[in-house]
Motif scaffolding. Structure first.
Motif, PDB file in Angstrom:
ATOM      1  N   UNK B 344      32.672  20.652  21.493  1.00  0.00           N
ATOM      2  CA  UNK B 344      33.632  20.807  22.590  1.00  0.00           C
ATOM      3  C   UNK B 344      34.985  20.246  22.203  1.00  0.00           C
ATOM      4  N   UNK B 345      34.979  19.048  21.602  1.00  0.00           N
ATOM      5  CA  UNK B 345      36.253  18.429  21.263  1.00  0.00           C
ATOM      6  C   UNK B 345      37.007  19.254  20.214  1.00  0.00           C
ATOM      7  N   UNK B 346      36.294  19.745  19.203  1.00  0.00           N
ATOM      8  CA  UNK B 346      37.061  20.476  18.185  1.00  0.00           C
ATOM      9  C   UNK B 346      37.549  21.813  18.724  1.00  0.00           C
ATOM     10  N   UNK B 347      36.748  22.451  19.583  1.00  0.00           N
ATOM     11  CA  UNK B 347      37.215  23.709  20.164  1.00  0.00           C
ATOM     12  C   UNK B 347      38.459  23.474  21.012  1.00  0.00           C
ATOM     13  N   UNK B 348      38.441  22.387  21.781  1.00  0.00           N
ATOM     14  CA  UNK B 348      39.603  22.067  22.606  1.00  0.00           C
ATOM     15  C   UNK B 348      40.817  21.728  21.741  1.00  0.00           C
ATOM     16  N   UNK B 421      31.736  18.616  34.046  1.00  0.00           N
ATOM     17  CA  UNK B 421      33.123  18.169  33.916  1.00  0.00           C
ATOM     18  C   UNK B 421      33.691  18.625  32.568  1.00  0.00           C
ATOM     19  N   UNK B 422      32.891  18.496  31.539  1.00  0.00           N
ATOM     20  CA  UNK B 422      33.353  18.928  30.220  1.00  0.00           C
ATOM     21  C   UNK B 422      33.705  20.415  30.220  1.00  0.00           C
ATOM     22  N   UNK B 423      32.845  21.188  30.839  1.00  0.00           N
ATOM     23  CA  UNK B 423      33.085  22.631  30.859  1.00  0.00           C
ATOM     24  C   UNK B 423      34.333  22.951  31.665  1.00  0.00           C
ATOM     25  N   UNK B 424      34.453  22.305  32.822  1.00  0.00           N
ATOM     26  CA  UNK B 424      35.613  22.563  33.659  1.00  0.00           C
ATOM     27  C   UNK B 424      36.907  22.232  32.912  1.00  0.00           C
ATOM     28  N   UNK B 425      36.903  21.105  32.206  1.00  0.00           N
ATOM     29  CA  UNK B 425      38.136  20.703  31.528  1.00  0.00           C
ATOM     30  C   UNK B 425      38.409  21.551  30.284  1.00  0.00           C
ATOM     31  N   UNK B 426      37.354  21.996  29.628  1.00  0.00           N
ATOM     32  CA  UNK B 426      37.576  22.917  28.507  1.00  0.00           C
ATOM     33  C   UNK B 426      38.212  24.194  29.028  1.00  0.00           C
ATOM     34  N   UNK B 427      37.741  24.606  30.171  1.00  0.00           N
ATOM     35  CA  UNK B 427      38.334  25.790  30.773  1.00  0.00           C
ATOM     36  C   UNK B 427      39.807  25.538  31.114  1.00  0.00           C
TER      37      UNK B 427
END
Ligand code: HEM
Lengths: 273, 610
Positions: B344-348, B421-427
């Protein structure tokens, strides 16, 4: 080429970090080895050893502690004396057990016969137990092993041990298998030899008039049942015969006698009428 | 490079494309199911004819039944070959899926760049395809050599489906070669349609192959169609359609798409770094962006597919579920959390770096650090282990059932909250990225933004409330109740704001042309990280999937009596996975290199007769 090497180095380092974290960052637990088929030699086992076997099965092969632990995944089994009675009295109870031992056995071999409220499989409305039958493939306990676990549960729950120890050992002995277990002596099958070895007659009257430190046992089968006798032998101070003193009757017979011997003794005494 | 509006086009087309993928996926799942049902009916008839006799119980083995050759450890060999095969198979399953989508996009937009990119992708997967077959062969041989009894038992049950698998594999190769070598020939008009149909067939066959292989695998976890002694009933469909088949099918299908995206992303990243001119740079930047986009889209639903899989494992056998989530493997899920956090972090991070392509991104950069903080925080909660218990001896070596720190954060509702929360913020990162090059022209932009912010705030508050309320103020039975409304909230926020955003930015002006290629080199390393973490994660999860069978070849039916039937420590497993990962990466590099060699020409002067 330099770019290439840089990228390769980056990837190798990344893999190294993941591996390093897995090796150093988290505890290295040595998983329990797969359960082994324990050769149980019932003929050469004391009641205490039988209970100890049950305990080993309980936390090992039986995988019971996976669910029966302090985390509330399954009922606690420490209070089994009270809880089992409560289950039997429960109006929902439709199983076939009539006493505590029967209830425990049924819980093990046919867990869905009665499902404790709140512990049923999701969506089954407490009609189906998530617990596998102990003689199903996933646990795969034999009948003697199941008996040992019941003995352990009774002992652990402060109940008297009523479970019958399987005694299909005659044949095994004939085949000469039962004796190679490294136990120091062979089980005794002759009742007179047993009585003599443990000097029961030093205190009791059994067949011939003898000791009077303990109660007369020559007609004990007429007034007491097998369970009572078994308990008197294993845990003499639980109930003290009227008019006699505590502390005389040896309380280590459970360790001295093999389970088969114990059963022979119980058989013998309960037939004295 | 067509500058204006291309970003928006790309993402809209890809969203549309992903939708199509889902449809294809579903169609092939059900199409496959029909095929199997028909086939199973056939075998049933045959079995009836033979009065269902002839099947024996599962073999009972002893240590002597596991041969060893040349000192090679059988378990290790099978483990590594199976894993390598799986990686390549995942890659060659995924690439044609998005090649097909991209081809469709190219066809609809008549933008040749898409067609070229699709071709470049499929070229990469051609060599990978033969490696898949070779590794599959090695896996087969090692199974026959090292676990002969298991293999013969499985082939009694799946013999026919194994045969069809081989046939399908041939069919797949034929279609793939036609699809690839016919690419430039089948262009324009009807020919393009024919080519597209080939692509669709390729995907249907590929997916069916995966479904078949999954059936063998899940049969070993949740056997069906056999009695407790392992005697086969003759009903192949029952054995295929076992309890865990579909949960694994779904999780794998989605995971493989994300995985394929990440590998192609790494390819583009490398090409970007070694590009010789700006035009090449721009092309590979664009390709990397698209690959990463595919990976993220497939990444977002994965946690849910994962929890569904875990819930089904639990439902199948509570023992297996606890071994998975509460026993020794629970620590493995902490490693998994670290890896998924990395993903998630690297994709973001890549998205944030990508905002530099637009001159309008400055308006949003100030928010990024907050997103980063939230992501790291959510990651830390997720990573907190749940209670861990297995046997008493393991308990002792661990020192207690609860994690020493932060015990209460280890519970499921807290984790679900963190994931959502992680998904929402990645979005949100993605939304910022989308907006970075746009200036809205609608009169109600301000109001729109306020609604947008309100939507996000309400969503986040609701997720937190549900998590906290169900996690800490209700009793155990209701703890999981939070997960569904939480997912619905996340979903609502995503869909709602996508719709809202498309209205706000209808007819929006571009800040300026997008500068494809204007992205720092370190962003490319985020793509490498994504690929490596994905590969390693797959290896780890493959180990879990097999590991929870413990000392069984086929759970409760056929026991593993080999000397290696024990569960190794996590460190050992991680080392095997690491070595296999490096082997895989080396092979992938070879594949990419060979694809490039084929385009190289040298003309040695004076070598050939004039
Ligand atoms: C963002 C979250 C997740 C990602 C990125 C992810 C990724 C993956 C990947 C790449 C694989 C390998 C698929 C394959 O072999 O083809 C996999 C398999 C697996 N995952 Fe996940 N996963 C996620 C969440 C979860 C969760 C939450 C669970 C369970 C609690 C889970 C359980 C499993 C299991 C048991 C497997 C092995 C099944 C198989 O052999 O395919 N996953 N996952």
């Amino acid at each position: 080429m330099r770019q290439f090497l840089k990228v390769v180095a980056f990837m190798v380092v990344t893999v190294g970090l993941f591996a390093g974290y897995s090796n150093l960052g988290i505890p290295q637990i040595q998983p329990a080895p797969p359960p082994t088929e324990e050769k149980i030699d019932l003929s050469a086992m004391t009641m205490d050893q039988f209970v100890a076997l049950g305990e080993r099965l309980f936390s090992g092969k039986g995988t019971c502690t996976l669910c029966h632990n302090a985390l509330g995944r399954a009922p606690e089994l420490g209070e089994i004396a009270i809880s089992s009675q409560a289950r039997l009295d429960d109006p929902r109870y439709a199983g076939s057990a009539s006493d505590i031992e029967g209830y425990i056995r049924e819980s093990l071999v046919d867990p869905s016969a009665f499902v404790v409220v709140g512990f049923g499989k999701a969506g089954s409305n407490d009609t189906e137990s998530p617990m596998p039958s102990v003689n199903s493939g996933s646990i795969g306990m034999s009948d003697p092993e199941t008996a040992a676990v019941i003995a352990y549960l009774q002992d652990n729950g402060g109940l008297e041990i009523t479970v019958e120890i399987p005694t299909d050992l005659g044949e095994a002995e004939d085949e000469g298998e039962a004796t190679n277990s490294g136990e120091p002596r062979e089980p005794i099958t002759d009742i007179q030899e047993l009585v003599d070895n443990h000097a029961c007659e030093a205190c009791h009257t059994i067949t011939d008039a003898a000791g009077d430190i303990g109660p007369d046992l020559s007609k004990i089968g007429a007034t007491q049942d097998r369970d009572y006798i078994r308990q008197a032998l294993l845990d003499p101070n639980a109930v003290i015969a009227e008019g006699y003193e505590e502390g005389f009757m040896p309380d280590d017979l459970g360790q001295q006698m093999y389970a088969t011997e114990l059963e022979i003794m119980v058989d013998f005494l309960s037939n004295l009428k | 490079m067509k500058g204006t509006g291309s970003l928006r086009n790309v993402s809209n087309k890809l969203i549309y494309g992903l939708f199509i993928t889902l449809v294809i996926g579903l169609v092939s799942v059900f199409g496959g199911a029909d095929l199997f049902a028909a086939y199973a009916a056939g075998t049933e008839a045959a079995a009836d004819a033979a009065s269902t006799g002839g099947y024996g119980p599962a073999p009972v083995t002893t240590a002597a039944d596991y041969p060893s050759y040349a000192g090679v450890n059988g378990r290790l060999a099978i483990w590594i070959f199976a894993q390598l095969h799986l990686w390549f198979a995942a890659f060659v399953l995924a690439v044609p899926i998005f090649v097909f989508i991209i081809e469709v996009i190219g066809m609809r937009t008549r933008d040749k760049r898409y067609d070229d990119m699709a071709y470049e992708f499929i070229k990469v997967s051609i060599t990978a395809y033969s490696l898949t077959a070779i590794l599959g062969g090695l896996l087969l041989f090692s199974l026959i050599l090292f676990y002969p009894d298991l293999f013969s038992y499985l082939s009694v049950i799946f013999g026919e489906s194994m045969f069809y698998y081989a046939l399908l594999f041939f069919g797949e190769s034929a279609v793939l070669y036609l699809y690839y070598y016919g690419w430039h020939w089948l262009q324009g008009g009807l020919k393009k349609w024919i080519h597209l149909t080939l692509g669709l067939t390729l995907n249907a066959v590929g997916t069916t192959l995966m479904l078949l292989a999954n059936a063998w695998l899940t049969f070993m976890m949740s056997p069906a169609g056999v009695d407790p002694a392992g005697v086969f009933s003759g009903d192949t469909w029952a054995a295929i359609h076992n309890f865990l088949w579909n949960p694994i099918n779904i999780h794998r299908f989605v995971a493989n798409i994300a995985y394929g995206g990440s590998i192609v992303g790494a390819y583009a990243a490398f090409k970007f770094l070694t590009a010789r001119n700006d035009q090449e740079k721009a092309h590979y930047d664009w390709m990397g962006y698209n690959a990463n986009f595919i990976a993220i889209c497939a990444l977002l639903p994965l946690p849910f597919a994962g929890y569904y899989l875990a819930a089904e494992i639990y439902a199948y056998s509570q023992q297996m579920g606890i071994t998975l989530m509460g026993g020794i493997f629970a620590w493995l899920f902490i490693i998994q959390a670290v890896l998924i956090g990395t993903l998630f972090l690297s994709a973001n991070y890549y998205l944030w770096c990508g905002m530099g392509r637009s001159d309008g991104a400055k308006r949003y950069t100030k928010y990024i650090k907050y997103i980063a903080i939230v992501l790291v925080g959510a990651f830390l909660v997720w990573f907190t282990p749940h209670t861990l218990v297995l046997t008493n001896s393991e308990l002792k070596s661990l020192g207690g059932p609860h994690h020493s720190i932060l015990g209460p954060l280890g519970i499921m509702p807290a984790k679900n909250t963190a994931v959502n929360i992680m998904i929402t913020f990645t979005f949100l990162s993605f939304l910022f990225y989308r907006r970075s090059n746009k200036v809205a022209t609608v009169s109600w932009e301000k109001t729109g933004n306020i609604i947008q912010v309100a939507l996000f705030s309400a969503g986040i508050v609701n997720i937190l409330f549900l998590g906290i309320y169900h996690g800490y103020f209700t009793n155990t039975v209701y703890k999981v109740a939070a997960s569904i409304p939480q997912v619905m909230t996340t979903f609502t926020v995503i869909v709602g704001s996508l719709i809202l955003d498309s209205f706000i930015y209808r007819g929006a002006k571009d800040v300026g042309p997008l500068h494809w290629g204007r992205i720092p080199d370190r962003a490319q390393y985020a793509l490498f990280l994504l690929a490596v973490a994905f590969t390693w994660l797959m290896g780890l999860m493959g180990y879990i999937r097999s590991g929870i069978r413990q000392h069984w070849h086929v759970v409760d039916i056929m026991r593993d009596n080999s000397p290696d039937a024990y569960t190794p420590t996590l460190g050992y497993a991680a080392n095997v996975v690491s070595i296999a990962t490096i082997m895989f990466l080396a092979m992938v590099i070879f594949v990419f290199w060979i694809a490039q060699v084929s385009t190289k020409k040298s003309l040695p002067a004076g070598y050939w007769k004039e």
